[in-house]
Design an enzyme around this catalytic site. Structure first.
Site, PDB file in Angstrom:
ATOM      1  N   GLY A  86       0.826  -1.201   0.000  1.00  0.00           N
ATOM      2  CA  GLY A  86       0.000   0.000   0.000  1.00  0.00           C
ATOM      3  C   GLY A  86       0.861   1.252   0.000  1.00  0.00           C
ATOM      4  O   GLY A  86       0.543   2.243  -0.646  1.00  0.00           O
ATOM      5  N   TYR A 103       9.457   3.055   2.317  1.00  0.00           N
ATOM      6  CA  TYR A 103      10.325   1.941   2.684  1.00  0.00           C
ATOM      7  C   TYR A 103      11.788   2.380   2.593  1.00  0.00           C
ATOM      8  O   TYR A 103      12.556   1.889   1.787  1.00  0.00           O
ATOM      9  CB  TYR A 103      10.057   0.733   1.767  1.00  0.00           C
ATOM     10  CG  TYR A 103       8.749   0.029   2.094  1.00  0.00           C
ATOM     11  CD1 TYR A 103       8.732  -1.048   2.993  1.00  0.00           C
ATOM     12  CD2 TYR A 103       7.557   0.440   1.536  1.00  0.00           C
ATOM     13  CE1 TYR A 103       7.557  -1.701   3.308  1.00  0.00           C
ATOM     14  CE2 TYR A 103       6.375  -0.192   1.840  1.00  0.00           C
ATOM     15  CZ  TYR A 103       6.372  -1.265   2.729  1.00  0.00           C
ATOM     16  OH  TYR A 103       5.209  -1.901   3.040  1.00  0.00           O
ATOM     17  N   HIS A 118       8.213   3.056   7.258  1.00  0.00           N
ATOM     18  CA  HIS A 118       8.491   1.626   7.402  1.00  0.00           C
ATOM     19  C   HIS A 118       9.967   1.345   7.691  1.00  0.00           C
ATOM     20  O   HIS A 118      10.343   0.203   7.949  1.00  0.00           O
ATOM     21  CB  HIS A 118       8.019   0.870   6.157  1.00  0.00           C
ATOM     22  CG  HIS A 118       6.543   1.016   5.915  1.00  0.00           C
ATOM     23  ND1 HIS A 118       5.605   0.713   6.881  1.00  0.00           N
ATOM     24  CD2 HIS A 118       5.854   1.475   4.852  1.00  0.00           C
ATOM     25  CE1 HIS A 118       4.395   0.967   6.407  1.00  0.00           C
ATOM     26  NE2 HIS A 118       4.509   1.431   5.177  1.00  0.00           N
TER      27      HIS A 118
END
Lengths: 623, 188
Positions: free
Chosen positions: B112, B118, B124
């Site tokens: 998502g 990331y 994340h």
């Protein structure tokens, strides 16, 4: 031809209908014309097999009464209320406009003004029987024109009441007493109609439930007829239209769960009596009069049809009916109606109209009734094709709502299936013959039909041709098989799911093409077995796996056994006859299967890459 | 050209009826003769996995693909359970556990979050590859060759055209697979 017993008359009627109607429909003229012509042939002016049509006409009028009852059943009060504008607007304009135009024409023909007005009123009414029969037969009732026609016919049925009341007043007979008695009859009428509304809504349902509880189909039919007959009689006594009264009763029962059972019980009687009615109309055409003054009669028939059609055509344009339907609309309602017979008879009795005029008018009306089916066929063949666009259904006057799932049998089993589907927003229609079940589930907003699924008419009425699934959940194994057979035969697109009694029944259901079969006790027993394992110290996971494994094994076993069942007659007999044989066979297979696995740890012996670390996901949006 | 299907796509999604990306991907590969598509949740809604059947499917395949959205930095739970019960000692590893030796393995996953979430400075905190390492190691442990994953990130509001292009790429990626040869890596 006097002196023939009633059985002979019945024979003649049936024979005439059986010969004439198929001929007429084959020629594309519809059944109504067939009946009418059959009447002409067997009537006094044909081969004179039946001498006096009047009694028969009177008796057969009951067909119209039944027709209106059935129409009422299709229209619940909300729908009727939604139609109030077309009924009052279109209906009112049609009756007033046509009465004025036809009355004027009658004046021109030399009628005295009061007689002319009465004739105008009588002829303004159209034939409900013919109009609706023509529309339903050609499946035109759901079109805009059909809906408008229906509204007008309904208004006319109501308009008969003041018309009947006004004729004696017009004739000037004892105005005071008449007015007084009219007030009385007005109140009586109001009281009776109120009684029908209250009775229809509450008392009748209660009675229907009691009758239904006897589970005797013929008693239910008898009661249905009794209901209609008694309302008709009641209306007759107070001098109102029988058709209107039964229509009202129909409307009040339209949202009851017995609607379809009533419909399918009354339908055949309606069809027969309506046919008889048309035959009687055909018989009562006085060809003597016609031959005496053919010019005048022809002129009057054409005039009647032309004037009524013109008014209707204007109305159709004004109300914005689709072009392609305007002609249809004008033609369907153009003939005189059965109420004309009644009104002119009353007019003659009141002294304002001469008997000769009555005979003339009756002849004209009857002839106009015969020409209408013909005109409609001509219209369909020559005029409508010019409007290439198909006529889309505009109002769902008589359309059913359709649910994707039907459940036959709503006892302990069907209820659970139904509740699950209902809870997930799946529209479900329920068929059950137990009044107690019906009463209960109706409260929860299910669509419920009274009766069992072994009746084709009921399955049809419940929408089996539109539904996707039929869940056969009745508690009688034989009945379940009958329903499955019937559904597979008549609704091949319907997917069948079935509740099975035992293994043999599973196989029999599968033989009938039931796609999903579930033994009624199987899952419940497994659940309880699982809990037993847990109580004995299995972990919940272990117990669950054991149940899964057992179920998978059993299903496989069942599939194998079914193959034997299909291939081997002896196995088939053994399985069907004895539950013990089945059990022994199953237990032997269980032993073979589980004996080998019992000692092995059938769970994974996976000691490879260690225990998983739990993922913690604080402050993250779930990716 | 291909006598029997040699690609096994194992799939799971908890809400495939609402999915856009995975739906488009499935539609794109439907009808490919060399692909066996296997929806785990559809086959085993109650997690009772037919171990023998799964092992047979694996034996027949040369290229094994896990297709799923990334849930909590991994696969939907049934994939983990599938690993636990299907990739057993004696089958996938350990003594006699050579069933998967020499096969190729790859992930076709979607996230998502956008790629920049990331990163060390993203919410994340780690690159996606870090989270995919358990799969890489699973493949390695079982003697399979781990191929670079096919990834689509930012699934929450990607334009239709991007999704459609990704679905086509997925199809091409499978069609391009040749036994013993690494298929091209893609990352969006």
């Amino acid at each position: 031809m006097e002196g023939h017993g009633p059985l002979f008359n019945v024979f003649i009627f049936l024979l005439a209908a059986v010969i004439a109607v198929p001929l007429s429909t084959r020629l594309g003229l519809g059944s109504v014309l067939g009946y009418l012509l059959a009447g002409v042939v067997i009537g006094p002016w044909g081969v004179a097999l039946i001498a006096d049509p009047r009694d028969i006409l009177h008796f057969a009028e009951f067909g119209v009464v039944l027709l209106l009852f059935l129409i009422g059943l299709e229209l619940n009060p909300q729908r009727l209320w939604a139609l109030r504008r077309p009924i009052l607007g279109m209906g009112g304009l049609q009756v007033l406009g046509t009465t004025a135009a036809l009355g004027g024409a009658a004046l021109l023909l030399g009628f005295e003004w009061r007689a002319a007005l009465m004739a105008g009123m009588a002829l303004a009414l159209s034939s409900t029987a013919i109009g609706l029969q023509l529309l339903t037969e050609r499946n035109l009732l759901p079109t805009a024109a059909g809906s408008a026609s229906f509204s007008i016919l309904l208004f006319q049925d109501i308009a008969v009441i003041p018309m009947l009341a006004i004729i004696p007043v017009l004739a000037g007979r004892h105005p005071e007493t008449t007015m007084y008695s009219h007030w009385i009859s007005f109140f009586t009428a109001a009281a009776v109609i109120g009684g029908i509304i209250v009775g229809g809504r509450f008392l009748t349902r209660l009675l229907l439930r009691i009758i239904a509880a006897t589970r005797l189909r013929e008693l239910f039919t008898a009661f249905s007829l009794l209901l209609v007959v008694s309302i008709a009689l009641l209306m007759q006594v107070i001098g109102l239209s029988m058709a209107l009264g039964t229509f009202l009763a129909g409307v009040l029962l339209a949202d009851s769960e017995y609607r379809h059972a009533l419909e399918s019980d009354i339908e055949p009687f309606k069809g027969l009596l309506l046919g008889l009615f048309f035959i009687a109309v055909g018989m009562s055409v006085d060809f003597g009069l016609l031959l005496q003054r053919p010019g005048l009669v022809l002129l009057m028939v054409l005039g009647l049809l032309a004037i009524k059609a013109a008014v209707l055509y204007g109305l159709g344009r004004w109300s914005g009916l689709p072009l392609s339907q305007q002609a249809l609309f004008a033609i369907v309602l153009s003939p005189g109606g059965e109420f004309a017979f009644v009104l002119v008879t009353v007019a003659v009795a009141s002294g304002a109209m001469l008997p000769a005029a009555r005979d003339l008018l009756v002849g004209v009306v009857a002839l106009s009734m015969m020409t209408t089916p013909l005109l409609l066929s001509l219209n369909q063949r020559f005029i409508e094709p010019r409007f290439a666009a198909p006529t889309p259904p505009a109002m769902d006057v008589v359309a059913h709502e359709h649910n994707p799932v039907l459940i036959a049998g709503f006892g302990r089993f069907g209820q659970i299936v139904g509740r699950l589907l209902h809870a997930n927003g799946v529209g479900t229609t329920v068929l059950d013959h137990d009044p107690e079940h019906i009463e209960m589930v109706r409260k929860f907003g299910f669509k419920v039909f009274f009766g069992d699924g072994t009746r084709l008419d009921l399955l049809s009425a419940a929408g089996a041709d539109q539904a996707r699934l039929l869940v056969v959940a009745v508690d009688d194994p034989e009945q379940a098989l009958r329903i499955a057979r019937l559904a597979r035969e008549h609704f091949p697109n319907l997917l069948l799911l079935g509740r099975a009694w035992d293994v043999a029944h599973v196989f029999q259901m599968q033989d009938q093409g039931v796609a999903e079969v579930e033994r009624e006790t199987f899952e419940g027993a497994l659940r309880l077995g699982e809990r037993a394992l847990i109580r004995l110290g299995f972990t919940a996971w272990q117990a669950k796996q054991a149940v899964h494994q057992f179920r998978a094994h059993d299903e496989k076993l069942l599939a194998e056994l079914y193959q034997h069942f299909q291939e081997d007659l002896e196995v088939r007999a053994a399985i069907s006859m004895s539950a013990r044989v089945r059990l022994r066979e199953q237990m032997q297979k269980d032993e073979v299967f589980f004996g080998a696995h019992r000692d092995a740890d059938w769970q994974t012996s996976n000691d490879g890459p260690g225990r998983p670390e739990p993922v913690t996901g604080r402050d993250t949006d779930a990716p | 050209m291909f006598a029997s299907p040699d690609i096994l796509v194992l799939f799971a999604h908890l809400a495939i009826h609402r999915s856009k990306i995975n739906r488009a991907m499935i539609d794109a590969i439907s009808g490919l003769e060399r692909v066996v598509f296997h929806d785990l949740l559809e086959t085993y809604p109650d997690f009772y996995i037919d171990i023998e059947r799964e092992q047979a499917l694996l034996r027949r395949a040369a290229f094994i693909v896990f297709q799923h959205p990334i849930y909590w930095y991994g696969a939907p739970a049934i994939f983990k359970h599938w690993q636990d019960v299907v990739l057993t000692r004696g089958f996938a590893y350990g003594e006699g556990g050579t069933a998967l030796q020499g096969k190729q393995f790859a992930l076709a996953v979607s996230t998502g979050g956008l790629p920049d979430t990331y990163r060390a400075d993203g919410i994340h905190r780690y690159p996606l590859e870090v989270f995919l390492r358990p799969f890489e190691q699973m493949a390695h442990f079982c003697g399979m060759r781990y191929l670079p994953p096919l990834v689509l990130q930012g699934g929450h509001d990607l334009p239709e055209a991007v999704i459609a292009a990704h679905a086509r790429r997925f199809r091409q990626w499978l069609e391009d697979y040749r036994p013993g040869k690494a298929t091209g890596a893609h990352k969006e």
